[in-house]
Design a protein around this motif. Sequence first.
Motif: not given
Length: 716
Positions: A551-552, A555, A547-549, A542-545
């Motif tokens: 989430c995008c 969405y 999580k961001y990918a 669950d790294s930031c990258c």
Amino acid sequence: MGCCCKEKIDEDMTGEEYMEKNRRCTDVLFTLIFLAFWVGMVYAGAYGFSKGDPRILVYGTDYQGNLCGKGALEDFKVRYFVNPYEVLEAGNTAGANIKDAKSICLKACPAASSTLSWVCNYPDSLDSRGLNAITSTTTSYDQWAAMNYDYYSSITTGSHQANSRVYKGPCYPVLLPTTESYGTCSYYAKQTSGAKTAFASLLSTNSQSTPESYDLDDKVTALSDAVAEMLSTPASVMERYIEDFAKAWVVCLVCGFFAPVVLSFVWLGIMRYLAGFFAYFVIAFVNIFAILCTLWLYMKAGVIGNDAIAASDEDGGSSYTDPSEDNQEVLTYAAYACTALTVILLLFTLLMLKRVRIAVAVIKVATQCIAAAPMTIVFPLIPVFVALALFAYWVAAAVYMYSAGDIEQQSCTLTAGAQPQRYCADSADAKNCHCGYETKMTKDLQYMLLYHLFGLLWTTQWLQALTYLTIAYVFALFYFRGGSFSEGMRGCCSSPVFQSFKKMTWFHNGSACFGSLLVAILQFIRIIVAYVVHKMKKAGNDSCCIKYAACCLQYCLWYLQKVLEWINKNAYILIAIEGKSFCFSAWEAISLIMSNILTVGAVNIVGDVLLFLGKLGVALTSGFFAFMYLDTDEYTEGDNRVSSPLLIVVFVIIFAFILAGLFMSVVEMGIDATLLSFCKDCKIHGGKPKFAPPLLAEVLGKYESKQKARNAANRQ
């Protein structure tokens, strides 16, 4: 209006004739695919109901992997954990749980008495520690039950009695009282003094001690909680809330159902007669608010008046820069930006006034149609109830399918001196000393459940599509008939709604299946992506990258689904109007909307604002009524006193909002159908709508000319 080029049609053709001229069965292939898919759904459900048993998911199995109350244990329906020490140890051992604790199926929970009693293994236990194997006899289950499951005194050979006294079986002392809870014996009180004394004396005589140093009397609460957690018993707070709902069911019914229905009809009446007032009030309020905000910024910036933000200089010196000057400069620029936005808003409002009039007229025409065909507002309740019944069936079938998996031993760490090996007379006895059992799904069952899930998504969307088609045809017919229905369309079976449902189901069920399939596929993809993301987080990736990918991606999929649903909705309206295929109608709908984007925007903005105000007003008013009702003596005192009205009021507000949204969705669909009918009317008549109802035609300034033409035709 920016309408497209005029279509070639017969000028003498009536609006109803135009709607029926191209109507045919559309997208039939997808009806066949949908029916074939449901054949598979029925097979999957039948397989689950015939092979599965949900009780195994709730109650678990005994130490031999058998489900209580099934097969040879048909009369033995209660599950009893024979070793309370093992139940406690299950929660303290890494990799172990209560499923690893040894349990036996009984007819009833054993009662702890003043004399010491035992519960022993099945007489024909799979290992060599049953009565039949020890004594070389044949004892049936009924005979074992008649012995109160106690044959401790009969196993005098070997070390069986010695092992039983230290909770290693085959018999286990009954010291703690138990009571049945959801098919499982739960501990609820301290040890019976007589049995406790007798057991202590027995241990002392044989120079033995219990496997743990603590007293079970101190662990009764922990034991009860362990069993309760396994059974997923609701927390005490939720139990109080459930009791509150049981006491205040009248409030939930009156304020959560009847009040929203009545208030929704009241709001529809307001929209019919006061839509113009509310629309212009909202527009005026937004513009006035923008002007006031601009003036306030100028005042705070010191451009107007003396109310500028300033900092006091207590020392009277001027050797430092006053920070308020920077604030005033920022506020000045903000005031300039707000001025520009306010001017743009005013100009846009002036340009949109004519289209706002059209929007108000469209809303009024939609509410007129509802008044002419009141079944329209009630019709969506039918698919809602069908969807609820479908969901109930789906849940039942899914649970049965899940429980139809193979019963296998779960993986756990078998460590010497720890549960479950700690309570085994022989750690090498794999039939008695092992991890607990659980239901594991085969690959076929997993695919079957995924198939079943997709079927729920597709069928739910199909019901919604048929609802949209039915309602859209009613509103479109009302428009193209000039704002009326024929005299023959009266009564239940001949009402516009009933006739519309028959026509749309017969001709356009395939289009409904096609459009709903597209949305269901996208929903299914979203569920799969969400599941994969959950698994990655659970695995620690669950790294930031990531999580961001994730989430995008989620969405984008959500946004794509909303766009697809919007296209589908407008496609269904064009199908209802012209009777053509889904793809052609979707393209035609987008083309009409793009050609009349300003009018469509004005109608949607005004309509959405009014509908949202209606839903919010209905929900809050219903919640207020519920609070006032619960504040009476009936629910604040006596036996019907509720612990807290908050949850009930929140429930009423949420349910009222959903119910009001159901009614408002009919109006929303009516507005969209009336608007697209108007745009289509413009297109086929070169920008001059021919079939528009009088209210809409009057707004367009065409009413008088149409009346003159009709009068001239009547004279001839």
